[in-house]
Every structure is written in structure tokens, then in C-alpha cells.
Design a protein around this motif. Sequence first.
Motif, PDB file in Angstrom:
ATOM      1  N   PRO A 125       0.806  -1.224   0.000  1.00  0.00           N
ATOM      2  CA  PRO A 125       0.000   0.000   0.000  1.00  0.00           C
ATOM      3  C   PRO A 125       0.840   1.276   0.000  1.00  0.00           C
ATOM      4  O   PRO A 125       1.939   1.298   0.550  1.00  0.00           O
ATOM      5  N   LYS A 126       0.353   2.315  -0.618  1.00  0.00           N
ATOM      6  CA  LYS A 126       0.953   3.636  -0.420  1.00  0.00           C
ATOM      7  C   LYS A 126      -0.074   4.719  -0.718  1.00  0.00           C
ATOM      8  O   LYS A 126      -1.157   4.428  -1.225  1.00  0.00           O
ATOM      9  N   LEU A 127       0.262   5.955  -0.378  1.00  0.00           N
ATOM     10  CA  LEU A 127      -0.582   7.074  -0.818  1.00  0.00           C
ATOM     11  C   LEU A 127       0.094   7.694  -2.041  1.00  0.00           C
ATOM     12  O   LEU A 127       0.978   7.096  -2.626  1.00  0.00           O
TER      13      LEU A 127
ATOM     14  N   ARG B  93      -0.552  -1.935  -4.810  1.00  0.00           N
ATOM     15  CA  ARG B  93       0.302  -2.503  -5.860  1.00  0.00           C
ATOM     16  C   ARG B  93       0.422  -4.008  -5.643  1.00  0.00           C
ATOM     17  O   ARG B  93       0.477  -4.460  -4.499  1.00  0.00           O
ATOM     18  N   LYS B  94       0.442  -4.732  -6.691  1.00  0.00           N
ATOM     19  CA  LYS B  94       0.583  -6.185  -6.575  1.00  0.00           C
ATOM     20  C   LYS B  94       1.867  -6.488  -5.790  1.00  0.00           C
ATOM     21  O   LYS B  94       2.930  -5.913  -6.079  1.00  0.00           O
ATOM     22  N   TRP B  95       1.768  -7.348  -4.788  1.00  0.00           N
ATOM     23  CA  TRP B  95       2.942  -7.642  -3.967  1.00  0.00           C
ATOM     24  C   TRP B  95       4.000  -8.365  -4.786  1.00  0.00           C
ATOM     25  O   TRP B  95       3.692  -9.293  -5.535  1.00  0.00           O
ATOM     26  N   GLN B  96       5.251  -7.909  -4.669  1.00  0.00           N
ATOM     27  CA  GLN B  96       6.367  -8.538  -5.380  1.00  0.00           C
ATOM     28  C   GLN B  96       7.398  -8.975  -4.349  1.00  0.00           C
ATOM     29  O   GLN B  96       7.729  -8.181  -3.468  1.00  0.00           O
TER      30      GLN B  96
ATOM     31  N   TYR C 150      18.586  -5.662  -6.093  1.00  0.00           N
ATOM     32  CA  TYR C 150      18.289  -5.390  -7.502  1.00  0.00           C
ATOM     33  C   TYR C 150      17.642  -4.013  -7.711  1.00  0.00           C
ATOM     34  O   TYR C 150      17.225  -3.682  -8.805  1.00  0.00           O
ATOM     35  N   GLU C 151      17.505  -3.270  -6.617  1.00  0.00           N
ATOM     36  CA  GLU C 151      16.865  -1.947  -6.745  1.00  0.00           C
ATOM     37  C   GLU C 151      17.919  -0.844  -6.849  1.00  0.00           C
ATOM     38  O   GLU C 151      18.891  -0.842  -6.105  1.00  0.00           O
ATOM     39  N   PHE C 152      17.656   0.116  -7.745  1.00  0.00           N
ATOM     40  CA  PHE C 152      18.585   1.232  -7.918  1.00  0.00           C
ATOM     41  C   PHE C 152      17.824   2.550  -7.951  1.00  0.00           C
ATOM     42  O   PHE C 152      16.699   2.620  -8.447  1.00  0.00           O
TER      43      PHE C 152
ATOM     44  N   GLN D  63      22.885   2.089  -5.501  1.00  0.00           N
ATOM     45  CA  GLN D  63      22.041   1.001  -5.010  1.00  0.00           C
ATOM     46  C   GLN D  63      21.030   1.589  -4.040  1.00  0.00           C
ATOM     47  O   GLN D  63      21.314   2.501  -3.280  1.00  0.00           O
ATOM     48  N   ARG D  64      19.804   1.035  -4.099  1.00  0.00           N
ATOM     49  CA  ARG D  64      18.724   1.576  -3.265  1.00  0.00           C
ATOM     50  C   ARG D  64      18.923   1.187  -1.795  1.00  0.00           C
ATOM     51  O   ARG D  64      18.714   1.983  -0.886  1.00  0.00           O
ATOM     52  N   ASN D  65      19.302  -0.051  -1.582  1.00  0.00           N
ATOM     53  CA  ASN D  65      19.577  -0.505  -0.218  1.00  0.00           C
ATOM     54  C   ASN D  65      21.056  -0.209   0.031  1.00  0.00           C
ATOM     55  O   ASN D  65      21.919  -1.072  -0.081  1.00  0.00           O
TER      56      ASN D  65
ATOM     57  N   PHE E 152       8.548   7.325  -8.972  1.00  0.00           N
ATOM     58  CA  PHE E 152       9.157   8.627  -9.250  1.00  0.00           C
ATOM     59  C   PHE E 152       9.159   9.439  -7.954  1.00  0.00           C
ATOM     60  O   PHE E 152       8.196   9.365  -7.171  1.00  0.00           O
ATOM     61  N   ASN E 153      10.206  10.233  -7.753  1.00  0.00           N
ATOM     62  CA  ASN E 153      10.299  11.066  -6.550  1.00  0.00           C
ATOM     63  C   ASN E 153      10.798  12.451  -6.938  1.00  0.00           C
ATOM     64  O   ASN E 153      11.575  12.585  -7.896  1.00  0.00           O
ATOM     65  N   PRO E 154      10.400  13.470  -6.166  1.00  0.00           N
ATOM     66  CA  PRO E 154      10.867  14.815  -6.478  1.00  0.00           C
ATOM     67  C   PRO E 154      12.394  14.940  -6.335  1.00  0.00           C
ATOM     68  O   PRO E 154      13.006  14.254  -5.520  1.00  0.00           O
TER      69      PRO E 154
HETATM   70  N1  ATP Z   1       4.768  -3.946  -5.077  1.00  0.00           N
HETATM   71  C1  ATP Z   1       5.676  -4.141  -4.121  1.00  0.00           C
HETATM   72  N2  ATP Z   1       5.732  -5.323  -3.450  1.00  0.00           N
HETATM   73  C2  ATP Z   1       6.639  -5.517  -2.473  1.00  0.00           C
HETATM   74  N3  ATP Z   1       7.542  -4.603  -2.084  1.00  0.00           N
HETATM   75  C3  ATP Z   1       7.544  -3.417  -2.719  1.00  0.00           C
HETATM   76  C4  ATP Z   1       6.606  -3.115  -3.754  1.00  0.00           C
HETATM   77  N4  ATP Z   1       6.828  -1.859  -4.187  1.00  0.00           N
HETATM   78  C5  ATP Z   1       7.849  -1.392  -3.461  1.00  0.00           C
HETATM   79  N5  ATP Z   1       8.299  -2.307  -2.578  1.00  0.00           N
HETATM   80  C6  ATP Z   1       9.429  -2.176  -1.622  1.00  0.00           C
HETATM   81  O1  ATP Z   1       9.188  -1.095  -0.778  1.00  0.00           O
HETATM   82  C7  ATP Z   1      10.199  -0.101  -0.895  1.00  0.00           C
HETATM   83  C8  ATP Z   1       9.577   1.270  -0.845  1.00  0.00           C
HETATM   84  O2  ATP Z   1       8.658   1.407  -1.913  1.00  0.00           O
HETATM   85  P1  ATP Z   1       8.377   2.810  -2.582  1.00  0.00           P
HETATM   86  O3  ATP Z   1       9.603   3.298  -3.258  1.00  0.00           O
HETATM   87  O4  ATP Z   1       7.153   2.691  -3.400  1.00  0.00           O
HETATM   88  O5  ATP Z   1       8.077   3.662  -1.276  1.00  0.00           O
HETATM   89  P2  ATP Z   1       8.371   5.197  -1.027  1.00  0.00           P
HETATM   90  O6  ATP Z   1       7.651   5.540   0.205  1.00  0.00           O
HETATM   91  O7  ATP Z   1       8.075   5.975  -2.260  1.00  0.00           O
HETATM   92  O8  ATP Z   1       9.945   5.211  -0.747  1.00  0.00           O
HETATM   93  P3  ATP Z   1      10.883   6.516  -0.818  1.00  0.00           P
HETATM   94  O9  ATP Z   1      10.425   7.434   0.251  1.00  0.00           O
HETATM   95  O10 ATP Z   1      12.264   5.980  -0.563  1.00  0.00           O
HETATM   96  O11 ATP Z   1      10.734   7.107  -2.182  1.00  0.00           O
HETATM   97  C9  ATP Z   1      10.885  -0.407  -2.218  1.00  0.00           C
HETATM   98  O12 ATP Z   1      12.240  -0.028  -2.168  1.00  0.00           O
HETATM   99  C10 ATP Z   1      10.711  -1.887  -2.355  1.00  0.00           C
HETATM  100  O13 ATP Z   1      11.755  -2.560  -1.675  1.00  0.00           O
END
Ligand code: ATP
Length: 345
Positions: free
Chosen positions: A103-105, A170-173, A179-181, A195-197, A250-252
Motif C-alpha cells: 500500500p501507499k498514498l 500494488r501487486k505484492w512482489q 536489484y533496486e537502484f 544502489q537503493r539498499n 518517481f520522486n521529487p
Molecule cells: N509492489 C511491491 N511489493 C513488495 N515490495 C515493494 C513493492 N513496491 C515497493 N516495494 C518495496 O518497498 C520499498 C519502498 O517502496 P516505494 O519506493 O514505493 O516507497 P516510497 O515511500 O516511495 O519510498 P521513498 O520514500 O524511498 O521514495 C521499495 O524499495 C521496495 O523494496
Amino acid sequence: MKVSEVMYCSFPVWYPKFKHISVKSIVIPLPAEFLEYLHTDGVVLPEGSLVTSGDRDSDEDRVGEELDVNWDDDSVEATAPSFPAFDAAIKKAIKMLGGKVFPKLNWSSPKDATWIAFDKSLKCTCPSDVYLLLKSSEFITHDLTQPFIHCEDFDESGDQANVGYSLILRKWQDLNPGYEFRCFVRNNKLIAICQRNHTAYYEFIRQEKEDILSDIQSFFYHLVSLKFPNENYVFDVYRRDQGKLLLLDFNPFGEVTDGLMFTWDELTDSDSELKGTDNDTQHPVFRYKNSGGIQPNPLSTFGVPRDILDLATGTDASKLVDLLKLRQQQQEDSSSEEETENQQT
Ligand SMILES: Nc1ncnc2c1ncn2[C@@H]1O[C@H](COP(=O)(O)OP(=O)(O)OP(=O)(O)O)[C@@H](O)[C@H]1O
Ligand SMILES: [Mg+2]
């Protein structure tokens, strides 16, 4: 940074143009009463239903007196959070997305609130999982209260009213964090990748760095840059395999976004190593960890939940009451579902 640039990074705005290269997601507009519920510091019980001793007359005055409570009055129920139509929309979306969602907003996920979830992740399978995370997250509060705080052209009277807040499922992955950048774009040029992490060491990144870089560059120039309206922005990609990339977000372009292995001074200073040049063939700077060792958890700064701090300092007990109620409801829901399943078998 401008309000319009932040708005282009709002999920419901960018997703329709990029859904073919991103994770399948469903956008559900937030009903006004749910928005209000997120804004309030969540008192589930209606005002007046809890009577503290200080509010009552002295004990002597009350001898023989019945408490004036009408148990048939369903106003008690009505003030507890209940959003049947929204619940139904969430349930339907979860089903359409395979049973597990993230979930997110509009901008943020509640990743600072995983401490409250059963499995300590953002994986949701029912509406109360979603509510619990949203209600416990400071990042979600930021989206709701000050999404344009760093914008030079923010107009308090109008901009925020036009956000169009939505819940994004979002569909859970099952993602591999290695693998995140995160990719930084300035003046339409990809200037930096990391690297994201960013606290972990991944041997494969060192070995495959050229391939990673060229995959991300071609993804950016062919699929992202022409379609995204901002000149400056940050995007997150997932490289599942060679040549197989997914757009995550996408982020600002600015302090609201974590620069991870770059500082915002470096990213914005035109004299830095990262400065974009007119030469289109210039490579972005790619940073990754070069050696192992013991690393802190990148989310450890969120380790002590704000809600617990609020409770400990006595500033916001109602917030926790709310969360615990939801948790209880969640347990009841899942045990009644189990019962139904048991009856069916
Ligand atoms: N659909 C998904 N299923 C499972 N995990 C996810 C999914 N989407 C994102 N994630 C994990 O959650 C993390 C945060 O997701 P996301 O970038 O959408 O959040 P955010 O709040 O925008 O983060 P940030 O503040 O860093 O921009 C991602 O780095 C990823 O590891
Ligand atoms: Mg983001």
C-alpha cells in the motif's frame, strides 16, 4: 522545486503513462470521511463514552443512580471507523491483484510502520492491514499534511486541495533489495545512480556494474525520459535480470527524497563531479558499496515507533488505543474467517 514537479511524481498522475513498465497497481480515491479519519489522531471510541472519574459528580451524589447509558443507541457504533464502500473497493482490488498488496498514498509508502504489522512487512491481505499501516506512519502523515513543504511556489490556499488523494494498492512482489537502484535526473540527463539498499554490500553489483549501468541508461533514454514531464526528478528501478527492468517509483528532485549514497549538495551543485554536460554520451556516476563489514539497517532510525514515544510521553495515548482496536478487530476478522473455513471443510 515547484508544486507541479511534485504533482508529476504523484502516483495517480504518473502511473497511467508508465503502467506497461511498472508493477500492476490499482488507484482508489480516498473518500472524504477516510481522509478525515487519517487526519484525526484516531479516537475510535466516541467522545463521552469513556467517563473518567474527574468528570463525574462525587460518589455520594451518585448513590442509587443508574449510569445514563442507552445500550440500544447505535451512535456508539457509528463513530467507530467504518467505511463499508471503501472496504469493499479495497477487498476487490486485493483480489484482482492476486491476494497480496503493497500500500501507499500518492507519494509515500508507510515503510516506517512495519513494526506494527504481524509479519513486520508492508504485505497486506485485507483492509485492516492497510488501515493499520497508514494510521501508524509518519511518512503517510507527511503526504497528507505537507507534500509541498519544499516548494518555492506553494500556495497554501489552493494547491493541497487539488492533490486528489488516493490509496494505491500494488501487486505484492518478492523483491530482492540488491536489484533496486535509485536514479537521479537533472536537466533531463541521468547524472547519478546508486544502489537503493545503500548500506548492504552486494558482490554481484561489482561484477556486473557495466551491464547494470548500460541497462539503466537504455531504460531511461528509451522508456522514461521522453515521457516524464519534469526536467529534474528521481526514479527507482528494479533490475530483475539482464535487460529486464521495472519502474518502481518517481520522486521529487530535492531534499524530500533520500539521496542515499549522494548528498543533495553534490546532486544540485553544478561544479560537482555529477554536473550534467552537453555531451549526451557522458556516463552517470554509479555508486555502490565496494566492501562488506557489519552494516546498520537503513530503517533503524525508524526503530522506535513514534506512536510508542507519544504513548511514553503521554502526548498521544488515543493514537495507540486506535491502533490496538484495529489490531483486535483484525484478529477477530481472521479468526472468524478461519472458523468459516473450518466449517466449510
Ligand atoms: N509492489 C511491491 N511489493 C513488495 N515490495 C515493494 C513493492 N513496491 C515497493 N516495494 C518495496 O518497498 C520499498 C519502498 O517502496 P516505494 O519506493 O514505493 O516507497 P516510497 O515511500 O516511495 O519510498 P521513498 O520514500 O524511498 O521514495 C521499495 O524499495 C521496495 O523494496
Ligand atoms: Mg518514492
